[in-house]
Every structure is written in structure tokens, then in C-alpha cells.
Scaffold this motif. Structure first.
Motif, PDB file in Angstrom:
ATOM      1  N   TYR A 197       0.857  -1.195   0.000  1.00 46.21           N
ATOM      2  CA  TYR A 197       0.000   0.000   0.000  1.00 46.21           C
ATOM      3  C   TYR A 197       0.881   1.230   0.000  1.00 46.21           C
ATOM      4  O   TYR A 197       2.059   1.171   0.355  1.00 46.21           O
ATOM      5  CB  TYR A 197      -0.914   0.025   1.237  1.00 46.21           C
ATOM      6  N   ARG A 198       0.315   2.319  -0.414  1.00 45.19           N
ATOM      7  CA  ARG A 198       1.000   3.593  -0.258  1.00 45.19           C
ATOM      8  C   ARG A 198      -0.032   4.658   0.060  1.00 45.19           C
ATOM      9  O   ARG A 198      -1.035   4.781  -0.648  1.00 45.19           O
ATOM     10  CB  ARG A 198       1.765   3.982  -1.522  1.00 45.19           C
ATOM     11  N   ALA A 199       0.204   5.396   1.138  1.00 45.90           N
ATOM     12  CA  ALA A 199      -0.622   6.558   1.431  1.00 45.90           C
ATOM     13  C   ALA A 199      -0.115   7.691   0.550  1.00 45.90           C
ATOM     14  O   ALA A 199       1.079   7.945   0.486  1.00 45.90           O
ATOM     15  CB  ALA A 199      -0.517   6.931   2.909  1.00 45.90           C
ATOM     16  N   GLY A 200      -1.044   8.337  -0.139  1.00 46.33           N
ATOM     17  CA  GLY A 200      -0.641   9.369  -1.102  1.00 46.33           C
ATOM     18  C   GLY A 200      -0.751   8.812  -2.511  1.00 46.33           C
ATOM     19  O   GLY A 200      -1.548   7.916  -2.775  1.00 46.33           O
ATOM     20  N   VAL A 201       0.077   9.336  -3.411  1.00 47.62           N
ATOM     21  CA  VAL A 201      -0.008   8.916  -4.809  1.00 47.62           C
ATOM     22  C   VAL A 201       0.582   7.519  -4.974  1.00 47.62           C
ATOM     23  O   VAL A 201       1.759   7.304  -4.708  1.00 47.62           O
ATOM     24  CB  VAL A 201       0.744   9.900  -5.730  1.00 47.62           C
ATOM     25  N   GLN A 202      -0.237   6.567  -5.395  1.00 50.09           N
ATOM     26  CA  GLN A 202       0.250   5.212  -5.666  1.00 50.09           C
ATOM     27  C   GLN A 202       0.544   5.041  -7.158  1.00 50.09           C
ATOM     28  O   GLN A 202       1.580   4.543  -7.545  1.00 50.09           O
ATOM     29  CB  GLN A 202      -0.791   4.185  -5.213  1.00 50.09           C
ATOM     30  N   PHE A 203      -0.421   5.457  -7.995  1.00 50.45           N
ATOM     31  CA  PHE A 203      -0.240   5.392  -9.447  1.00 50.45           C
ATOM     32  C   PHE A 203      -0.266   6.806 -10.019  1.00 50.45           C
ATOM     33  O   PHE A 203      -0.894   7.702  -9.467  1.00 50.45           O
ATOM     34  CB  PHE A 203      -1.349   4.564 -10.104  1.00 50.45           C
ATOM     35  N   ALA A 204       0.376   6.950 -11.164  1.00 48.45           N
ATOM     36  CA  ALA A 204       0.537   8.269 -11.771  1.00 48.45           C
ATOM     37  C   ALA A 204      -0.721   8.734 -12.490  1.00 48.45           C
ATOM     38  O   ALA A 204      -1.583   7.938 -12.853  1.00 48.45           O
ATOM     39  CB  ALA A 204       1.700   8.229 -12.759  1.00 48.45           C
ATOM     40  N   ALA A 205      -0.781  10.036 -12.699  1.00 47.13           N
ATOM     41  CA  ALA A 205      -1.740  10.598 -13.648  1.00 47.13           C
ATOM     42  C   ALA A 205      -1.192  10.358 -15.047  1.00 47.13           C
ATOM     43  O   ALA A 205       0.021  10.270 -15.242  1.00 47.13           O
ATOM     44  CB  ALA A 205      -1.917  12.089 -13.408  1.00 47.13           C
ATOM     45  N   SER A 206      -2.085  10.226 -16.014  1.00 52.97           N
ATOM     46  CA  SER A 206      -1.655   9.834 -17.353  1.00 52.97           C
ATOM     47  C   SER A 206      -2.470  10.551 -18.412  1.00 52.97           C
ATOM     48  O   SER A 206      -3.641  10.864 -18.213  1.00 52.97           O
ATOM     49  CB  SER A 206      -1.830   8.315 -17.501  1.00 52.97           C
ATOM     50  N   GLU A 215      -2.291  17.174 -11.295  1.00 58.51           N
ATOM     51  CA  GLU A 215      -2.958  17.750 -12.466  1.00 58.51           C
ATOM     52  C   GLU A 215      -2.224  18.976 -13.006  1.00 58.51           C
ATOM     53  O   GLU A 215      -2.189  19.204 -14.216  1.00 58.51           O
ATOM     54  CB  GLU A 215      -4.398  18.147 -12.109  1.00 58.51           C
ATOM     55  N   ALA A 216      -1.625  19.755 -12.109  1.00 57.88           N
ATOM     56  CA  ALA A 216      -0.925  20.958 -12.563  1.00 57.88           C
ATOM     57  C   ALA A 216       0.267  20.569 -13.432  1.00 57.88           C
ATOM     58  O   ALA A 216       0.515  21.161 -14.486  1.00 57.88           O
ATOM     59  CB  ALA A 216      -0.454  21.780 -11.360  1.00 57.88           C
ATOM     60  N   THR A 217       0.996  19.544 -12.991  1.00 58.84           N
ATOM     61  CA  THR A 217       2.147  19.093 -13.776  1.00 58.84           C
ATOM     62  C   THR A 217       1.694  18.538 -15.118  1.00 58.84           C
ATOM     63  O   THR A 217       2.327  18.782 -16.152  1.00 58.84           O
ATOM     64  CB  THR A 217       2.934  18.023 -12.991  1.00 58.84           C
ATOM     65  N   LEU A 218       0.579  17.818 -15.116  1.00 62.02           N
ATOM     66  CA  LEU A 218       0.070  17.276 -16.374  1.00 62.02           C
ATOM     67  C   LEU A 218      -0.238  18.410 -17.352  1.00 62.02           C
ATOM     68  O   LEU A 218       0.118  18.350 -18.534  1.00 62.02           O
ATOM     69  CB  LEU A 218      -1.187  16.430 -16.110  1.00 62.02           C
ATOM     70  N   ALA A 219      -0.848  19.455 -16.846  1.00 64.86           N
ATOM     71  CA  ALA A 219      -1.164  20.607 -17.701  1.00 64.86           C
ATOM     72  C   ALA A 219       0.116  21.255 -18.228  1.00 64.86           C
ATOM     73  O   ALA A 219       0.197  21.641 -19.400  1.00 64.86           O
ATOM     74  CB  ALA A 219      -1.997  21.617 -16.919  1.00 64.86           C
ATOM     75  N   VAL A 259      -6.253  10.280 -17.285  1.00 68.72           N
ATOM     76  CA  VAL A 259      -6.570   9.510 -16.082  1.00 68.72           C
ATOM     77  C   VAL A 259      -5.926  10.230 -14.900  1.00 68.72           C
ATOM     78  O   VAL A 259      -4.742  10.564 -14.963  1.00 68.72           O
ATOM     79  CB  VAL A 259      -6.014   8.072 -16.186  1.00 68.72           C
ATOM     80  N   PRO A 260      -6.706  10.483 -13.836  1.00 65.44           N
ATOM     81  CA  PRO A 260      -6.096  11.155 -12.676  1.00 65.44           C
ATOM     82  C   PRO A 260      -5.169  10.205 -11.926  1.00 65.44           C
ATOM     83  O   PRO A 260      -5.254   8.990 -12.070  1.00 65.44           O
ATOM     84  CB  PRO A 260      -7.305  11.531 -11.810  1.00 65.44           C
ATOM     85  N   ALA A 261      -4.291  10.759 -11.133  1.00 59.28           N
ATOM     86  CA  ALA A 261      -3.429   9.943 -10.275  1.00 59.28           C
ATOM     87  C   ALA A 261      -4.290   9.172  -9.283  1.00 59.28           C
ATOM     88  O   ALA A 261      -5.366   9.625  -8.886  1.00 59.28           O
ATOM     89  CB  ALA A 261      -2.443  10.833  -9.532  1.00 59.28           C
ATOM     90  N   LEU A 262      -3.823   7.980  -8.912  1.00 56.75           N
ATOM     91  CA  LEU A 262      -4.512   7.235  -7.858  1.00 56.75           C
ATOM     92  C   LEU A 262      -3.945   7.693  -6.516  1.00 56.75           C
ATOM     93  O   LEU A 262      -2.775   7.441  -6.211  1.00 56.75           O
ATOM     94  CB  LEU A 262      -4.298   5.727  -7.995  1.00 56.75           C
ATOM     95  N   VAL A 286      -8.856   3.106 -11.977  1.00 57.16           N
ATOM     96  CA  VAL A 286      -9.659   2.951 -10.767  1.00 57.16           C
ATOM     97  C   VAL A 286      -9.589   4.251  -9.959  1.00 57.16           C
ATOM     98  O   VAL A 286     -10.441   4.526  -9.110  1.00 57.16           O
ATOM     99  CB  VAL A 286      -9.156   1.744  -9.929  1.00 57.16           C
ATOM    100  N   SER A 287      -8.572   5.051 -10.257  1.00 62.57           N
ATOM    101  CA  SER A 287      -8.424   6.352  -9.590  1.00 62.57           C
ATOM    102  C   SER A 287      -9.666   7.220  -9.752  1.00 62.57           C
ATOM    103  O   SER A 287      -9.997   8.015  -8.873  1.00 62.57           O
ATOM    104  CB  SER A 287      -7.205   7.084 -10.151  1.00 62.57           C
ATOM    105  N   VAL A 288     -10.355   7.052 -10.878  1.00 68.02           N
ATOM    106  CA  VAL A 288     -11.582   7.825 -11.114  1.00 68.02           C
ATOM    107  C   VAL A 288     -12.634   7.467 -10.068  1.00 68.02           C
ATOM    108  O   VAL A 288     -13.294   8.343  -9.495  1.00 68.02           O
ATOM    109  CB  VAL A 288     -12.117   7.550 -12.538  1.00 68.02           C
ATOM    110  N   PHE A 289     -12.774   6.167  -9.801  1.00 70.16           N
ATOM    111  CA  PHE A 289     -13.765   5.709  -8.806  1.00 70.16           C
ATOM    112  C   PHE A 289     -13.348   6.117  -7.392  1.00 70.16           C
ATOM    113  O   PHE A 289     -14.169   6.558  -6.591  1.00 70.16           O
ATOM    114  CB  PHE A 289     -13.917   4.183  -8.866  1.00 70.16           C
ATOM    115  N   VAL A 290     -12.058   5.928  -7.081  1.00 71.10           N
ATOM    116  CA  VAL A 290     -11.569   6.235  -5.727  1.00 71.10           C
ATOM    117  C   VAL A 290     -11.722   7.727  -5.444  1.00 71.10           C
ATOM    118  O   VAL A 290     -12.123   8.137  -4.350  1.00 71.10           O
ATOM    119  CB  VAL A 290     -10.099   5.772  -5.571  1.00 71.10           C
TER     120      VAL A 290
END
Lengths: 448, 448
Positions: A209-218, A296-300, A329-332, A367-371
Motif C-alpha cells: 500500500y501507499r498513502a498518497g499517490v500510488q499510481f501516476a496521472a496519465s 494535475e498541474a504538472t500534467l497541464a 486519467v487522474p493519479a490514484l 480505478v483512480s476515477v472511482f476512488v
């Protein structure tokens, strides 16, 4: 200090846990059967028709209370209604993804995929569950079977969610978690927690597990340079889009220099699609790639910098350019409150308490969208013969005498089937603890 | 001053010319029929099986004396033996190329190609005679018919040569003029002159010639960069061959800077072949292109400079590289002595004497292999509704009210059928004049 009624509820929980564990053992044979069938019949993103039909058939047999299907393509949400209380506050969603990859399986398993299908550009491609979504579906099906069997003591509802197109829709199609949301998949049955675990090369049975960002935004990117066709012997008659593309590919490799280096970001262009020949300057070249970062800011910012590079190199060659960013896709993000709330359940239900914090990855999972929408957590679950080596620095490695270590998407990716039973148990414990209120980010926050 | 016997030979020639012109008129209907059949049934390079079968059938019907076939694939050399003299010094070869192109025909003709075939990489491609080789074959067939009909007065032999794969063999195959030579196509029947004319957008009936280099030397290049595959989200695990390729493509565009600029040279890379995806760094990328110049030394220098660029960019990305130069074709050089010897014949046999010097092109034609080996000339022959404009500078343009101007290889390329009859006549006059000794580079040199 607990009240008497709370204490008696906890005693009741122990009874439920015992019933879960027994039902999980009973479901083990089905789990393997389902998983092998799904493994042998993989389908590409947005093409999961047979997979969905198979899942619906099993869900009917299991006896869930309601099935929504055909959601954003082949998505399914099935409801299991707890009978313990007339009113309830919580609804857990267990989520599995459905799609396979254009990867030629090289596991040598008797039930290895021999499937081919039309790929994104119409060519025949081998297809396999090299990301392990077959495991996810089988685990969630088995969890459904278990939860149906203890429906009488469930104080709330459980959703089992089969989401298509986690790997991204074909270019110019929509699909995946956001599309399911947009299609109203959860309308009137909004969950209060989403849970899932992705199979991974972690050692068998380990929950990461990771508290915070586990998967990246894409974001997927497709940059099309358009010029003027000419015979290769007469380049002065051409506006050469391949020269623009080459300059852009080189420039894109340094685009992350425009991002503060403490913010992880990658830009990779993996595929060039052109209509030229060795002796023809084609009029169009498209470069395909993907952007990853953690916010999201970095993605932009990445998108803006890439667009500037594309425009510049197009202009330099007298070409025009069309830059498309697709399938964001947002970050998880696993909120700390959710992780803290879940850890006791995870430690209790995971054999030998193998629950560890793991580093983030630049991979993504939608799954980040659902979470993000409903709350919850998404974890990693180890299914391979690996071990943590500590010398000279901590790293995962293949365990001696085992089947090796193969990353998700690798042709050799495999999952130990016996270990998947543990994942079913964890899913069910999390579901029950959430429905009883033992596992809830809000509740934990109140108690903290 | 001519001797009596020479003068009487010239009188005899006039009789032959008259018979040629009559036979050409008789062959006009066959010419159109053959040409339309071939146009409607195009085949790609090294795949000219049906084309060869059709040609052999016509050659048998025409009644040539001997047919060699299956030469370097589908090549054909047919012999027509003159009966005028028991011994002879000369053998003329009339050469046509056979292959079509992966181009979708857009002429709208009733006999336009609707053929598709497997392209170089296995995909379905449209096929058409967008380079006009159908015209060449029909013209040379018609010339064979004419020469057979005047066999009794021919003082030597005529070969009609159908050469496959002028456009270049598929990668990793051999084929074309050099392969025919290597296969012994002319063993024991070596010609003393090779002649042919390529249909072109010049005005209808115009013969274009150039003393010196008419077509460029050419080499196909395939540069394969090999690295390490990785997921696009983790580029640090990859050795990215697409980055090496992009750097190389950019560098290749300036490689001609290493060549003295008075020596024409082009390097164009038209196609990128990779096994990556938008989210996968593939382990291999191949860049396909072509080199053009006018002499062998420059070709060698271009190859060396390209190899250095490929090595450098591979090294910079931690990749390896394999540079292949394939299908070298020498420049087509029409020796001044041959042009001088041929001009009287060309001016006499071309309607209204429309014989003009034309500039060189960076295109190639591997008839150069035959011309270099045996001597002779290869010219351009206008078949379109075009005209020379002089204001502000000399240039070819579409004639008002005509069918337009379309370069060879263009989907709209067309040839005026009635004009092709003139090409047949020119072929036959050149053949006869060479066999009688009137047209010979050596003879001209002696007389000069």
C-alpha cells in the motif's frame, strides 16, 4: 472505551469472519476455474463482449440481487443486498478490470492464451492477460460468491464492479472508469468505499500500500504532422512531416526539464505511424506516446510544453500539426485517512500480516476515477515467487527455485493461483468491515 | 563520300523503314489491347508471374525465334533472328520493365486497376502501373511483332527484354536488371546496344534525351536501431531506439552537407517501422530511405556519412545499430557518342522531329545496369497533354483543355495511347539502324 453494544458487534464480526473464511475455502475451486477460463479467452480494451457474457452468467449462478450490464461498453455492476438491517449507511464496491493486452503470452501454461484479434490499427495481434485482469475478475467473482453466502449478516450493500478498458480505449474511442461513471453506472447505488488490489510481482501474499499517490496521472498523446507528399528523390518538392516528427521526438525527451524535478514526470513517445515508404515522403506522420506525472498541474504543464515543441518543429519544416491529448486519467491517491482505517483489517485478513508500504509507480490505473469520486483505496497484491533483497539496496528479486519475476505487461507475467484465495479473503473482510463501520475514513477521523 | 554499296544499303533502308511504318500501323490495335490488359492486371516487383505468362503467350503468337524465361524471377529475353545475312555483327536489345507500384490508381479510366496485393510488410496494398511500365511492355511487344514481320531484311538479331523489379525488390529479396545479368540472361546473346524509352509527362510524342547522367545512382538504406524494451511510464528501464532513430533522421537531412554541393545528392528517409506502442518503448526501430547522386564516389561518401550518423546516434542512446545499403543501382549515363549516333535516327523516326535535350533527374532506372554493360541509350518519351511554358522560366505545364500533368508514380499518372504507336516506330527504327550499322557509338566515333 467501547460501549457494550459495540463490543457485542465486534463479537458478531468474529462470527462473520469465520463464515467468510469458510466460504472463501469453498470458493477456491471456482476461483481457479473462472480464472483459467478468463485467462484463456482474453479480449482487448472496449472489446470485452465474451468476457462480460461469461461474468454475467457466473453472477446469475452465484445469485446476486441485481445486475447492470452494458455500461460504457461492456461494464457490469452487480448488487448484493445485505439482509442484516432494514436501513443501511454504507455500500462497498469491489472493482475488477476486464481487458487484456496486445502481448504474446510466453508463460508456457496449459491454459495460456492463443488468442489473436484486430489491434488498434486493424492488424492481427496476439492477446493475453499480461496485466492480470483475469485474476482480478476471478477474485471479485469469488468475493461475490462469498458475500452472497453471508448476505443474511451483511449490514449494507456490496457492489461487484467489472470495468472494461482499463488499459485505454483504442484511439478515437471512449471507455474505462470515467465512461462508466458518465454512463450512470452507479446512479442510485453510489458506493461509500471502493476497494481493489492489483496483482503484482511482489512476493506471494504480500499486500503493498501507499498513502498518497500510488499510481501516476496519465494522458495519451497523438501528434500528427502534415506536410506535402513527394518522391524521396525530390525532397525539395516535399514538406517532410517525418523530419518534423523526428525533431519533435528528440525535443519531447527533454520536455520534463521544464518541470520542477521534485515532481516526477515522464514523457515517452513509443510509436510512429506514417504513410511514407523508403522512397516516398508521405504527407502525414503521427507520433504516439504517453505522459505520466503525479498531479494535475504538472500534467497541464507537460501538455503545454509538448504542444510548444510540436508547433515549433512543425513550423520549422513548413508542416502543420495537430496535437491531441486523450484518455486523461487522474493519479490514484490513497488518502492517509483511508489507509489508516484499512490497515487493521488488512493486517488481520492477510496471512502472516504481510502488509507493507511500497513506493509509488509511474504506471496508472483508472480505478483512480472511482476512488476519487467515492473514496476508498486501491492496493497491490503479490502473486509471484519473489523476495525482497536488502543488499546493497532494497529491491525485489526472483526467489531461488521459483518461477521468476515478470512485471505486469511482460509476456512472461504470471500469478500464483493458490495465493489468489488470500486476495478473495481480504476483499471480503474489507467489505464487511466497511459495511459494519469498522473501516471508514470518516469514522477513523472521528475516532482519531 | 559514300561507296556505291553503302548508298545502295541506304536505299534498302528506306524500303525497310516503309515496311516498319506499315507494320507499326498494323500493330496499333494489338498495342492498345495488350497495354490495357497489362494496365488492368498490375503486379508488384518480383511478383510479376501473371504478367510474364501473358507476355510469353503474346511472344509465342507473334512468332519470335526463341524465348528465355524465368530469368531472375520473371524476366524474359526473346530473340528475333534476322534472315538478311548469314553472319552478323550486331544485336539490338529493346528493354521494357514489368513491375507496378503500390499506388491506388485515380485515373478514372475504364481499364483502371482495381488490384490489391500483399505489400512489402504483408499488408494489403492497392497496385497500379503508375510508372507506365504497362506502356513499355506493350510498346516492346508491338516492336517485336513489327521486327518479326521484317525478319527477312534484318541483318542481325533483336532481343526483346522484359525486366522485372525495376522499382526495387522487397527488402531482403534480390531482383531487377543486375539480377538478370547475374542469372546469365544474355549469355551467348550479348547485345551490342540496349535501347528503351520511359514514358513521361513530356508533351505527347516528344523524345527527351540527355548526354551524360540522365538518371541518378541510387541505394536503398535500412537502418535498424536496437535497444531495450520497457513500459513507456518507466523510460529509465529502456534503451530507446526511437530516440536514436529520431536523432538519426534529423542528422540524415544534413548529410548532403558533407558532399561538394556541385555534386547533386539527396538522402531521404521516408518510413519508420517500429514495434513500440504509444505506451511501450519497443526494442527495435528501423528507418527506411533512399540515397541518390550521380556518381559512385559520391554514393560511397554518402553511405559513409550516413553510417557515421547512425553509429553516433545509436551510441548516444545506448543502442546498437545495423546499417544496410541495398539494391544499389548505378547512374544511367547516356554516352555522348551514343547520343550523337542516335540523334539522326530519332529525328527521322519521331513525328515532326520532336527530339529535345532534357535536364537530369534524381530518379533512377536500373536499365543503367544494361546500358553500362552493353552500351546504348535510354530516353524519355512524352505521353501527356502538356506543353513547355517559357515565361517566367522554362517549365513543363498542363496544356489547356487536356488531361493534365501527372508525374510518374502519381495516382493520376496517365499515358496517351495513340502516342504510344510513335514509340513503337522509334524502337523499330533504332533497332534496324543499329543492326545495319547506321547507329553505333563505335561507328560514329570512327566516322568523326
Amino acid at each position: 472505551m467501547k460501549t457494550t453494544s459495540e463490543a457485542s458487534a465486534r463479537v458478531g464480526d468474529a462470527v462473520i469472519y469465520a463464515r467468510i473464511d469458510e466460504a472463501v475455502t469453498d470458493a477456491a475451486a471456482d476461483l481457479v476455474r473462472w480464472r483459467r477460463h478468463l485467462h484463456e479467452h482474453p479480449e482487448l480494451s472496449n472489446r470485452e463482449a465474451q468476457t462480460a457474457a461469461y461474468l454475467i452468467e457466473q453472477l446469475r449462478e452465484i445469485g446476486v440481487d441485481d445486475i447492470r450490464s452494458g455500461l460504457a461498453g461492456h461494464g457490469i455492476v452487480a448488487t448484493i443486498r445485505g439482509r442484516a438491517v432494514p436501513q443501511f449507511d454504507r455500500r462497498i464496491a469491489l472493482r475488477a478490470d476486464m481487458d487484456a493486452l496486445p502481448v504474446k503470452e510466453a508463460t508456457g501454461l496449459p491454459y495460456a492464451s492463443r488468442i489473436e484479434a484486430r489491434g488498434e490499427t486493424g492488424e492481427r495481434v496476439p492477446v493475453s492477460h499480461a496485466c492480470g485482469h483475469d485474476c482480478h475478475m476471478a477474485v471479485v467473482l469469488a468475493a461475490a460468491r462469498v458475500l452472497v453466502s453471508i448476505r443474511d449478516v451483511l449490514p449494507g450493500e456490496a457492489l461487484v464492479v467489472f470495468q472494461p478498458t482499463e488499459e485505454g480505449a483504442p484511439l478515437d474511442e471512449e471507455g474505462g472508469a470515467q465512461a462508466m461513471l458518465d454512463a450512470g453506472a452507479f446512479q442510485g447505488i453510489e458506493p461509500t468505499m471502493v476497494f481493489g488490489m492489483h496483482v503484482s510481482p511482489l512476493p506471494r501474499g504480500v499486500v503493498g500500500y501507499r498513502a498518497g499517490v500510488q499510481f501516476a496521472a496519465s494522458s495519451r498523446v497523438a501528434v500528427t504532422f502534415a506536410g506535402t507528399q513527394a518522391h524521396a528523390a525530390m525532397p525539395w518538392l516535399a514538406r517532410d512531416p517525418l523530419l518534423a516528427a523526428a525533431g519533435f521526438i528528440t525535443a519531447a525527451a527533454s520536455v520534463t526539464r521544464t518541470i520542477e524535478q521534485t515532481r516526477p514526470a515522464t514523457v515517452t513517445l513509443g510509436h510512429v505511424e506514417d504513410i511514407g515508404r523508403y522512397n516516398v515522403v508521405g504527407e502525414k506522420v503521427t507520433v504516439h506516446g504517453t505522459l505520466r506525472c503525479q498531479d494535475e498541474a504538472t500534467l497541464a504543464n507537460l501538455k503545454a510544453a509538448l504542444s510548444v515543441a510540436a508547433e515549433g518543429h512543425a513550423t520549422a519544416q513548413g508542416c502543420t500539426v495537430d496535437v491531441r491529448f486523450l484518455q486523461d486519467v487522474p493519479a490514484l491517491v490513497n488518502e492517509r485517512a483511508w489507509i489508516d482505517a484499512a490497515l487493521p483489517t488488512l493486517r488481520r485478513s492477510t496471512p502472516r500480516g504481510l502488509v507493507f508500504e511500497v513506493p509509488p509507480t509511474m504506471g496508472y490505473d483508472d480505478v483512480s476515477v472511482f476512488v476519487r469520486e467515492f473514496g476508498g483505496i486501491y492496493l497491490l497484491f503479490g502473486v509471484q515467487d519473489t523476495q525482497m533483497a536488502m543488499d546493497p539496496s532494497p529491491r525485489l528479486e526472483a526467489a531461488p527455485g521459483g518461477r521468476g519475476m515478470f512485471a505486469n505487461h511482460h509476456p512472461g507475467f504470471y500469478a500464483d493461483e493458490e495465493t489468489l484465495v488470500d486476495s478473495v479473503r481480504i476483499h471480503c473482510h474489507v467489505a464487511v468491515d466497511h459495511l459494519t463501520g469498522l473501516l471508514d475514513a470518516g469514522a477513523t477521523a472521528v475516532g482519531a
